[in-house]
Motif scaffolding. Structure first.
Motif, short mmCIF file in Angstrom:
data_model
loop_
_atom_site.label_atom_id
_atom_site.label_comp_id
_atom_site.label_asym_id
_atom_site.label_seq_id
_atom_site.Cartn_x
_atom_site.Cartn_y
_atom_site.Cartn_z
N VAL A 241 46.64 -44.32 -71.41
CA VAL A 241 47.37 -44.56 -70.17
C VAL A 241 47.06 -45.96 -69.68
O VAL A 241 45.90 -46.37 -69.60
CB VAL A 241 47.00 -43.52 -69.10
N GLY A 242 48.10 -46.72 -69.37
CA GLY A 242 47.91 -48.09 -68.93
C GLY A 242 47.89 -49.10 -70.04
O GLY A 242 47.68 -50.29 -69.79
N THR A 243 48.12 -48.66 -71.27
CA THR A 243 48.18 -49.58 -72.41
C THR A 243 49.59 -49.59 -73.00
O THR A 243 50.44 -48.77 -72.64
CB THR A 243 47.18 -49.16 -73.51
N ASP A 244 49.81 -50.50 -73.94
CA ASP A 244 51.12 -50.57 -74.59
C ASP A 244 51.39 -49.34 -75.46
O ASP A 244 52.53 -49.08 -75.83
CB ASP A 244 51.21 -51.83 -75.47
N GLY A 245 50.33 -48.58 -75.77
CA GLY A 245 50.50 -47.39 -76.59
C GLY A 245 50.96 -46.17 -75.82
O GLY A 245 51.13 -45.09 -76.40
N PHE A 246 51.19 -46.31 -74.51
CA PHE A 246 51.59 -45.17 -73.69
C PHE A 246 52.84 -45.51 -72.91
O PHE A 246 52.95 -46.60 -72.33
CB PHE A 246 50.47 -44.80 -72.72
#
Length: 276
Positions: A241-246
């Motif tokens: 959460v809060g990263t480019d992966g989410f």
């Protein structure tokens, strides 16, 4: 011999769980083909025997133990639901496969899905209501999205910023006083002063923290934040959460958001952003 508060708190919490008809259990989950040696184990509380009421999964947050987190809720909920309260991986009696990387919230959700599949007498077609608070809300969201509405729903997410950003972390540290370099330094305190500040941010009624003497807070630091400390720090780093992966996408299930008016960790305005 001095007085110790934590064993009393743990006794009262476990007593509340037992009074609600819940018992401790441990299950070893099937190993994925790509995993190495070792196994993933989940410790959880649930009534004995097959469910006779609709299942309800309660997912704790990052700070307190599951028994502390839900001690006031298991009694009322157990009258209407088959309540299941797990320890997330790296908390309490649950541990991931030793050869696996630190679990993300999606990996936590996969472990809980496997736990539901392993629960005695719970049909594979049973729909499970899920409640998650704080970090547990991240896991609840991931579980609901991955399992879909046929398996999970409705969903309650409490004080859980699914739109968290690096700027939110900086704002949180500023609200705390600007003395800590990272959120992990504050959320995993090593001394009584930092732990007291975390409690002041976490509790609405400030007199609760002001009345606690330093020796009790130091005991809490030693017992609550030293257990599996390195694993939990790596767990925080694994949050997507809060990263480019989410990417936050609407859930198909009915969702209830519950938020504290005075939440200083995840402020109330984030609740309305998540709702939108």
């Amino acid at each position: 011999m001095g007085f110790s508060f934590l064993p009393v708190m743990e006794y009262l919490s476990r007593r509340a769980f037992h009074a609600a008809g819940l018992c401790p259990h441990t299950v070893t989950l099937p190993r994925d083909p790509g995993e190495g040696s070792g196994a993933t184990t989940i410790h959880y509380w649930a009534p004995p025997g097959e469910p006779r009421l609709p299942p309800l999964l309660l997912i704790h947050g990052f700070g307190p133990m599951a028994t502390w987190q839900w001690r006031l809720q298991v009694g009322p909920f157990s009258r209407r639901f088959h309540v299941v309260v797990p320890d997330l991986l790296c908390f309490g009696g649950s541990s991931p496969c030793p050869s696996s990387p630190p679990p993300s919230e999606s990996a936590q959700a996969a472990a809980l899905a496997a736990l539901l599949a392993a629960l005695p007498g719970l049909p594979a077609t049973a729909r499970v209501a899920v409640v998650g608070t704080s970090y547990g809300g991240f896991v609840a969201y991931s579980l609901a999205r991955a399992a879909g509405p046929a398996r999970v729903g409705p969903v309650v997410i409490s004080n859980s910023d699914l739109l968290m950003t690096a700027e939110d972390d900086r704002a949180f540290l500023e609200r705390a006083g600007g003395e800590w370099a990272s959120a992990a330094d504050l959320l995993m305190p090593l001394d009584a002063r930092t732990a007291r500040r975390l409690m002041e941010l976490s509790f609405y009624r400030k007199q609760v923290t002001s009345m606690l003497p330093d020796f009790l807070i130091r005991e809490g630091v030693q017992n609550l934040f030293s257990d599996k400390r390195e694993e939990k720090i790596e767990l925080m780093k694994a949050i997507t959460v809060g990263t480019d992966g989410f990417q936050l996408t609407p859930l198909e299930q009915d969702v209830l958001l519950v938020w504290g008016d005075h939440d200083q960790i995840f402020p109330l305005d984030k609740a309305f952003a998540v709702k939108r």
